[in-house]
Design an enzyme around this catalytic site. Structure first.
Site, PDB file in Angstrom:
ATOM      1  N   ASP A  70       0.881  -1.173   0.000  1.00 24.28           N
ATOM      2  CA  ASP A  70       0.000   0.000   0.000  1.00 24.28           C
ATOM      3  C   ASP A  70       0.912   1.215   0.000  1.00 24.28           C
ATOM      4  OD1 ASP A  70      -1.516   2.217   0.725  1.00 24.28           O
ATOM      5  OD2 ASP A  70      -2.717   1.149   2.201  1.00 24.28           O
ATOM      6  N   HIS A 116      -5.942  11.799  -9.074  1.00 22.95           N
ATOM      7  CA  HIS A 116      -7.323  12.292  -9.190  1.00 22.95           C
ATOM      8  C   HIS A 116      -8.287  11.558  -8.264  1.00 22.95           C
ATOM      9  CE1 HIS A 116      -9.100   9.442 -12.552  1.00 22.95           C
ATOM     10  NE2 HIS A 116      -8.524   8.769 -11.587  1.00 22.95           N
ATOM     11  N   ASN A 118     -17.453  12.364 -11.759  1.00 22.25           N
ATOM     12  CA  ASN A 118     -17.344  10.933 -11.443  1.00 22.25           C
ATOM     13  C   ASN A 118     -16.435  10.707 -10.234  1.00 22.25           C
ATOM     14  OD1 ASN A 118     -18.079   8.201 -12.141  1.00 22.25           O
ATOM     15  ND2 ASN A 118     -15.917   7.913 -12.639  1.00 22.25           N
ATOM     16  N   GLN A 126     -17.541   8.667  -6.874  1.00 18.75           N
ATOM     17  CA  GLN A 126     -16.856   7.383  -6.678  1.00 18.75           C
ATOM     18  C   GLN A 126     -15.624   7.424  -5.784  1.00 18.75           C
ATOM     19  OE1 GLN A 126     -16.501   5.448 -10.825  1.00 18.75           O
ATOM     20  NE2 GLN A 126     -17.047   3.845  -9.384  1.00 18.75           N
TER      21      GLN A 126
END
Length: 346
Positions: free
Chosen positions: A237, A256, A303, A307
């Site tokens: 990670d 983004h 979006n 999301q």
């Protein structure tokens, strides 16, 4: 004067209000296998024949096919036996599963996942957060935990991202000459399509895909051939684990997803790990500086709202994030396609 009748019915309003109908027609034809069947048949077929092969109603299929003709996704020929349908070049190249440039998987991801989140767009705007809880009944606090809520969903997402890079990858990787960088880490590299494009374009490079353990496992099993020796894997990670030293780090459609604070922290880690003289390549869809467009990027930013935790940004905003992390000599290249490139050097 002043009545709505004086204005007529603006065509642009009709086009915009019916936009979701257009996309759903395309998604449905893909999902039912219309384009695949017509490619495999090698000859035009009637609506009856298509409906029979795909186990649908004749009336429903005929209307779907006619709408696809109107969208230029199919062509129709009237014969003595009736109407016969065939694929256009666009559908053969982009909408059939077997095409190297197929966008089938991203279509299915949009149809079955993204659409459900967008149903709650008004709630997302009111609250300023993603809508996984309403759409799927799962926590919205970990966007990728929601996206990867099952192995099937993770596979769909990874295949969808791969399909994007099959048509956009070379443009962004060729925006700058990356041949001086031979040791490259693709952070969040997913299914590896961008890594494959990179080693193809720069044969002296090696690319390590750094992603979550379950993503790496699927990439190894499903997407990267075992004989591909220029691509390696690193499980982890990148927000919480060590980022190994490299000459170049690629962050494609990563920043983004996150707010400015998380982006700065990640870029600071990348800068610390980066070899002197190395750099970072951001691949993102850039907004105009006055935020007037492009329309696709503005829609992508919405979006991100429904999301993720992030947004689309201007070139200046990405440059400031890079500078705050210590990168210099920042260059921006617009490709004229969906995604652009920003390069920062250490």
């Amino acid at each position: 004067m002043g009545s709505t009748g004086d204005l007529g019915y603006p065509q642009i309003i009709l086009q915009y209000s019916s936009g979701f109908l257009v996309s759903k027609v395309m998604f449905t034809a893909c999902e039912l296998g219309v384009f695949d069947l017509l490619l495999e048949s090698g000859e035009p077929l009637s609506s009856d024949a298509i409906a029979g092969h795909l186990a649908t109603s004749t009336t429903g299929m005929e209307r779907l096919l006619d709408a696809c003709v109107g969208l230029k996704l199919l062509a129709v020929e009237l014969t003595e036996e009736g109407a016969l349908y065939r694929n256009t070049d666009i559908s053969n190249i982009y909408l059939t599963k077997s095409s190297p440039k197929s966008q089938y998987h991203i279509m299915m991801y949009y149809s079955n996942t993204v659409y459900l989140c967008w149903h709650y767009l008004a709630d997302a705007v009111r609250e300023g957060r993603n809508q996984y809880e309403r759409a799927f009944g799962i926590s919205s606090k970990d966007p990728f935990g929601a996206m990867y809520r099952s192995e099937e969903e993770m596979l769909k997402f990874m295949a969808g991202q791969n399909s994007v890079w099959s048509i956009c990858g070379r443009d962004v990787l060729a925006a700058f000459d990356l041949s001086p960088f031979t040791q490259i880490y693709d952070l969040g590299g997913g299914g590896g399509a961008l890594a494959q494009e990179c080693v193809s374009l720069y044969p002296n490079s090696t690319v390590t895909i750094y992603d979550l353990p379950k993503v790496v496992q699927v990439a190894k099993e499903q997407f990267i051939p075992t004989e591909e020796h220029q691509i390696a894997f690193h499980e982890g990670d990148f927000f919480n684990d060590l980022i190994p030293e490299a000459e170049l780090y690629i962050l494609s459609k990563i920043l983004h997803d996150w707010d400015d604070d998380k982006c700065r922290k990640l870029l600071e880690k990348v800068h610390k790990a980066c070899k002197p003289g190395g750099g970072v390549l951001l691949i993102e869809s850039l907004l105009n500086e006055d935020r007037s467009g492009p329309l696709e990027t503005q829609l992508y930013s919405i979006n991100m709202l429904v999301q993720t935790e992030g947004k689309e940004r201007t070139a200046s905003e990405y440059s400031r994030l890079l500078e705050a992390a210590g990168f210099r000599e920042i260059q921006v290249k617009r490709t004229g396609k969906l995604y652009d490139a920003v390069l920062g050097r250490k």
